[in-house]
Design a protein around this motif. Structure first.
Motif, short mmCIF file in Angstrom:
data_model
loop_
_atom_site.label_atom_id
_atom_site.label_comp_id
_atom_site.label_asym_id
_atom_site.label_seq_id
_atom_site.Cartn_x
_atom_site.Cartn_y
_atom_site.Cartn_z
N CYS A 96 0.80 -1.03 -0.02
CA CYS A 96 0.05 -0.15 0.08
C CYS A 96 0.82 1.08 0.00
CB CYS A 96 -0.87 -0.15 1.16
SG CYS A 96 -0.21 -0.18 2.90
N TYR A 97 0.25 2.27 -0.19
CA TYR A 97 1.09 3.82 -0.35
C TYR A 97 0.31 4.57 0.71
CZ TYR A 97 2.50 1.41 -4.58
OH TYR A 97 3.27 0.54 -5.40
N GLY A 98 0.03 4.25 1.72
CA GLY A 98 -0.51 5.11 2.92
C GLY A 98 -1.68 4.85 3.51
N ILE A 99 -2.18 5.17 4.56
CA ILE A 99 -3.28 5.02 5.56
C ILE A 99 -4.28 6.02 5.49
CG2 ILE A 99 -4.17 4.50 7.54
CD1 ILE A 99 -1.71 3.35 8.54
N VAL A 100 -5.27 5.95 4.78
CA VAL A 100 -6.55 6.89 4.62
C VAL A 100 -6.92 7.23 5.84
CG1 VAL A 100 -8.56 7.88 3.61
CG2 VAL A 100 -6.78 6.53 2.23
N GLY A 101 -7.07 6.40 6.82
CA GLY A 101 -7.64 6.59 8.16
C GLY A 101 -8.34 5.14 8.59
N PHE A 102 -8.81 5.24 10.04
CA PHE A 102 -9.64 4.34 10.69
C PHE A 102 -10.93 4.86 11.04
CE2 PHE A 102 -5.27 3.65 11.34
CZ PHE A 102 -5.23 2.33 11.42
N ILE A 103 -11.78 3.84 10.95
CA ILE A 103 -13.21 4.21 11.43
C ILE A 103 -14.13 3.29 12.01
CG2 ILE A 103 -14.25 3.42 8.97
CD1 ILE A 103 -16.15 5.93 9.06
N LYS A 104 -14.84 3.50 12.73
CA LYS A 104 -15.77 2.35 13.47
C LYS A 104 -17.24 2.78 13.42
CE LYS A 104 -16.71 1.08 18.05
NZ LYS A 104 -16.28 1.10 19.58
N PHE A 105 -18.07 1.88 13.20
CA PHE A 105 -19.54 2.11 13.15
C PHE A 105 -20.16 1.58 14.07
CE2 PHE A 105 -18.22 1.10 8.47
CZ PHE A 105 -18.23 2.44 8.02
N LEU A 106 -20.74 0.44 14.41
CA LEU A 106 -21.52 0.00 15.53
C LEU A 106 -20.29 -1.25 16.00
CD1 LEU A 106 -24.63 -0.59 14.01
CD2 LEU A 106 -24.15 1.52 15.54
N GLY A 107 -19.60 -1.93 15.47
CA GLY A 107 -18.77 -2.65 15.91
C GLY A 107 -17.14 -2.65 15.71
N PRO A 108 -16.61 -3.25 14.80
CA PRO A 108 -15.00 -3.20 15.08
C PRO A 108 -14.51 -1.93 14.22
CG PRO A 108 -15.88 -4.75 13.12
CD PRO A 108 -16.91 -4.17 14.10
N TYR A 109 -13.52 -1.66 14.56
CA TYR A 109 -12.76 -0.65 13.58
C TYR A 109 -12.21 -1.15 12.59
CZ TYR A 109 -12.12 3.17 16.96
OH TYR A 109 -12.07 4.42 18.07
N TYR A 110 -12.04 -0.21 11.30
CA TYR A 110 -11.75 -0.60 9.84
C TYR A 110 -10.62 0.30 9.57
CZ TYR A 110 -16.36 -2.83 9.61
OH TYR A 110 -17.38 -3.80 9.70
N MET A 111 -9.83 -0.29 8.51
CA MET A 111 -8.37 0.58 8.25
C MET A 111 -8.87 0.75 6.85
SD MET A 111 -4.58 -0.35 8.56
CE MET A 111 -4.73 -1.82 8.30
N LEU A 112 -8.57 2.11 6.28
CA LEU A 112 -8.65 2.41 4.90
C LEU A 112 -7.16 2.57 4.18
CD1 LEU A 112 -11.60 3.41 6.08
CD2 LEU A 112 -11.69 4.83 3.92
N LEU A 113 -7.12 1.88 3.29
CA LEU A 113 -5.52 2.05 2.69
C LEU A 113 -5.65 2.36 1.22
CD1 LEU A 113 -4.16 -1.35 4.05
CD2 LEU A 113 -4.01 0.71 4.86
N ILE A 114 -4.59 3.07 0.92
CA ILE A 114 -4.50 3.29 -0.77
C ILE A 114 -3.50 2.26 -1.38
CG2 ILE A 114 -3.16 4.75 -2.38
CD1 ILE A 114 -3.77 7.08 -0.41
N THR A 115 -3.90 1.43 -2.11
CA THR A 115 -3.16 0.27 -2.47
C THR A 115 -2.80 0.49 -4.10
OG1 THR A 115 -5.33 -0.82 -3.41
CG2 THR A 115 -4.47 -1.63 -1.39
N LYS A 116 -3.14 1.60 -4.86
CA LYS A 116 -2.48 1.87 -5.82
C LYS A 116 -2.67 3.37 -6.09
CE LYS A 116 -3.21 -2.34 -8.63
NZ LYS A 116 -3.89 -3.08 -10.20
N ARG A 117 -1.87 4.07 -6.77
CA ARG A 117 -1.59 5.49 -6.83
C ARG A 117 -1.04 5.77 -8.32
NH1 ARG A 117 3.82 6.75 -3.52
NH2 ARG A 117 5.18 5.66 -5.12
N ARG A 118 -1.46 7.02 -8.63
CA ARG A 118 -0.87 7.71 -9.87
C ARG A 118 -0.37 8.94 -9.87
NH1 ARG A 118 -4.29 10.68 -13.19
NH2 ARG A 118 -6.51 10.50 -12.30
N LYS A 119 0.95 9.34 -10.39
CA LYS A 119 1.48 10.55 -10.27
C LYS A 119 0.71 11.55 -11.28
CE LYS A 119 6.09 12.69 -10.41
NZ LYS A 119 7.56 12.39 -10.76
N VAL A 120 0.16 12.58 -10.74
CA VAL A 120 -0.40 13.47 -11.62
C VAL A 120 0.36 14.93 -11.69
CG1 VAL A 120 -2.58 12.45 -11.00
CG2 VAL A 120 -1.78 14.43 -9.42
#
Length: 760
Positions: A96-120
């Motif tokens: 991956c290329y960085g962590i977008v963040g973590f979030i919780k709804f009603l149960g566990p936490y989730y981790m959001l990841l960038i798995t592909k990127r492109r240079k602009v």
């Protein structure tokens, strides 16, 4: 920006590209932990992050303070694997290329990841990226996940979050603060509003609170980014156009209008135009940037989404009779950009049925009251100019007139300019406005820096279509000055018929389409741009018609869920067990949906059961359905009889005065025949280009040669309003009834969702 009277030496160095930034990551897992290995671009720095997977509903993150080499990191992973063989060992998950963040709804936490990127793009050696693929992973292992993790509501929240498409219009940089303007990045004096344009601020809050750094996360800017190489004569330069959408009071067209109690407005976007010399790497470079702003009219107003009405009525609330929220908004603009704040208001001044004109009068009144409490040098400068009226006159060059306004605004605010040279010792760019300018490279002519103080703020109703035309005109005027300062052109003017102006127009047109899709659900109405390029009128009308339908369908059928997704992503609503689900709540217009006192029993924002005269109202909210133009209310007391024409609570703006223009006692210039007025430029001068704009009858046009041509009146709208303003389409259909929308085909729904062309 900066405050006035700032000395030139406020400029500091461009942030350096450091090898300390982690730019690539590998994620591993054991039964009890996630291990993330991060490395710098040149592979000299390796760090380790551990995320606990044994807690079902808590998030525990630990950062190893050791900086490893690549070999040491491999040895560490081998030891972790050997120590966890009894439970399956260490397994590779993904790159991956960085962590977008973590979030919780009603149960566990989730981790959001960038798995592909492109240079602009690249800004002073700092790479800018877009996201091309992302993933969401639950943190706890399957043996400890709570049962609620598989509940219907949990899955629905997760689906809402995933509907925010990170691969569309989200940008980031590891080493450049993309959320700040170029001038602010070089300023040591500017702070505040650090995260206004960081859309994952909520998502990264937990990890940043635990680690006290942002080494593992990226900061996402939502909006638009485009970098191109253009030419002025025989000289090439790079132009970067950036639009940063504010995360405050963010949302969709009819669900986010006006201002909230904190002074944040809907569709608040900062646009920056950066010009770089195209020189070999390592050579001194001249750079210029200019910033402008767009945002909804800072009053309490709204429109109800309707499946039966393409143009819902505008509802103006009178609960803020002292305009406190409006004041807060302009105070925030002053803090961000300095003075002067220049308001370009493009909404209509005359209508058969008052809609926009109600806001026009109320906005003018708010500015007048606010200015009375400000010292003369800090007063808001404004121009109320009906773009719709001028654009209907074929003999009027609207872009030329807007260019005049832009030129006047640039005279007041200025723009940013500096020269930078490489510093070989620190591998960073430093501004050469210091005393060491004599030690710079040979043949490098020193020029004093310039800086921007103040900003031009443009609005129409949606701040999409007309606003984008005005923003292009500002960018066009600014580009001439930027290139002239750099030394690429002899005069600070670019001909509107030039190839360079056309290239710039296409950039702003694309930016306008992107911002319109984000907020309004369709590409922008670009009639003026199309006419400028000589596009066939029937093709333009056809395009405008289908964009209106696309926007209507999106607003009526898709925006509610889109708004819910934005509220979850930004943390405006945080689910809790025992609280009503987000989709059970009512519209969050002017409310903080995350507040504890938000109740499902709250009455609807607009009640239609009470009426007085031509108004439907609920407490502080009034609606004008048939009043004469310019009707406003200035008191929160009970409504008087509407038919009392002499009631001072309802000032009426008439057209009985002579057409001459003259300043009033406050120095405001009025042009009585069109209600255009300004307190900083002569409106008569603005219109003195030889073009006239007489009052015209209400125009209607039919589609000729469009894909709708040949169909019967049973299936299509017979008459359409002139496509000269935001999403305008006539609501008149056969027998005067509003259309009933039902039975949309999958093909049509797909077109609305993804844009492009409906017909092959």
């Amino acid at each position: 920006m900066t405050s006035e009277n700032e000395q030139p030496d406020w400029i500091t160095e461009v942030p350096k590209v450091s090898n300390a930034y982690l730019q690539k990551f590998r994620l591993y897992e054991t039964r009890s932990n996630f291990y993330m290995i991060g490395r710098s671009k040149n592979r000299s720095t390796w760090r380790v992050l551990k995320i606990d997977r044994s807690e079902p509903t808590e998030l525990n993150i630990t950062e190893d303070p050791t900086t490893y080499t690549e070999i040491e990191c491999c040895e560490l992973l081998k030891r972790i694997h050997d120590g966890n063989k009894s439970t399956g060992g260490l397994r590779f998950v993904c790159t991956c290329y960085g962590i977008v963040g973590f979030i919780k709804f009603l149960g566990p936490y989730y981790m959001l990841l960038i798995t592909k990127r492109r240079k602009v793009g690249v800004i002073c050696g700092h790479a800018i990226y877009a996201i091309t693929k992302s993933e969401i992973l639950p943190i706890p292992n399957s043996t400890v996940q709570p049962s609620v993790a598989y509940s219907k509501n949990e899955n629905r929240y997760k689906k809402l979050l995933c509907s925010v498409d990170l691969t569309k219009d989200f940008y980031f940089s590891y080493s450049y603060r993309l959320m700040h303007s170029f001038q602010k990045n070089l300023s040591t004096h500017e702070s505040g509003n650090e995260t206004m344009f960081v859309w994952n601020e909520f998502l990264t809050g937990t990890i940043q609170n635990q680690l006290k750094n942002n080494l593992w996360t990226v900061q996402l800017v939502y909006g638009y980014f485009k970098q191109v190489k253009l030419s002025a004569g025989e000289k090439d330069f790079k132009l970067t156009l950036i639009a940063r959408r504010s995360r405050h009071y963010a949302g969709t067209r009819y669900l986010k209008r006006g201002v909230n109690e904190k002074g944040r407005v809907a569709n608040d976007v900062e646009t920056e135009q950066i010009v770089f010399e195209d020189v070999p790497e390592g050579c001194p470079v001249q750079i210029s940037s200019v910033v402008q702003n767009r945002g909804s009219i800072p009053l309490f107003w709204s429109q109800e989404t309707s499946r039966l009405n393409i143009k819902p009525d505008i509802i103006l609330s009178k609960k803020d009779h002292k305009y406190d929220a409006t004041r807060l908004h302009f105070e925030n603009l002053t803090k961000r950009y300095g003075n002067p704040i220049i308001i370009l208001n493009l909404i209509k001044t005359k209508e058969k049925k008052p809609r926009e004109s109600l806001l026009r009068v109320e906005f003018a009144h708010a500015i007048e009251l606010i200015n009375k409490d400000l010292p003369e040098e800090n007063r808001l400068k404004f121009l109320h100019w009906d773009l719709n009226k001028y654009s209907r006159n074929k003999s009027t060059n609207v872009l030329a007139l807007l260019g005049k306004v832009a030129t006047y605004a640039l005279n007041l605010t200025g723009f940013f300019y500096c020269q930078v040279v490489p510093n070989s010792k620190s591998q960073e760019l430093s501004n050469c406005s210091r005393d060491d300018k004599n030690n710079n490279a040979e043949n490098f002519s020193f020029k004093p820096p310039k800086h921007q103080t103040g900003v031009l703020r443009t609005n129409c109703i949606d701040c999409l279509d007309r606003t984008n035309v005005a923003q292009f005109a500002y960018g066009w005027a600014a580009l001439g000055r930027q290139l002239h300062t750099i030394g690429y052109i002899d005069t600070p003017v670019i001909e509107l018929d030039s190839t360079l102006a056309d290239d710039l127009m296409r950039l702003y047109e694309k930016m306008g389409d992107t911002l319109a899709l984000q907020y309004g659900g369709s590409a922008a109405h670009n009639k003026i741009f199309c006419q400028r390029r000589g596009q066939w009128k029937a093709a333009t009308q056809s395009q405008e018609f289908f964009r209106t339908l696309q926007r209507y369908y999106s607003n009526a059928y898709m925006d509610a869920e889109k708004q819910d997704a934005i509220n979850v992503f930004l943390g405006h609503y945080q689910p809790q067990i025992g609280r009503p689900a987000l989709w059970e709540l009512d519209s969050d217009q002017h409310y903080n949906v995350g507040s504890q006192n938000f109740s499902v029993e709250r009455a609807r924002l607009i009640k239609r059961s009470l009426s007085v005269g031509n108004f439907l109202y609920d407490d502080n909210i009034i609606r004008d359905t048939n009043s004469s133009i310019g009707t406003t209310q200035t008191s929160e007391e009970s409504l008087p009889e509407i038919n009392s024409e002499n009631d001072s609570s309802y000032p009426r703006y008439t057209n009985s005065a002579s057409p001459e223009e003259s300043p009033n006692s406050d120095g405001v210039f009025y042009r009585k025949d069109s209600f255009n007025c300004s307190n900083f430029l002569d409106v008569d001068w603005l219109s003195s280009s030889g073009n006239s704009c007489e009052d015209e009858a209400f125009e209607r046009s039919t589609l000729v040669g469009s894909p709708m041509g040949g169909q019967s009146s049973e299936n299509v709208v017979n008459e359409m309003c002139t496509f000269a303003s935001d999403s305008e389409i006539c609501t008149n259909v056969k027998d005067g009834r509003s259309p009933t929308v039902s039975g949309f085909s999958d093909r049509f729904a797909e077109w609305v969702t993804h844009g492009d062309i409906m017909f092959p």
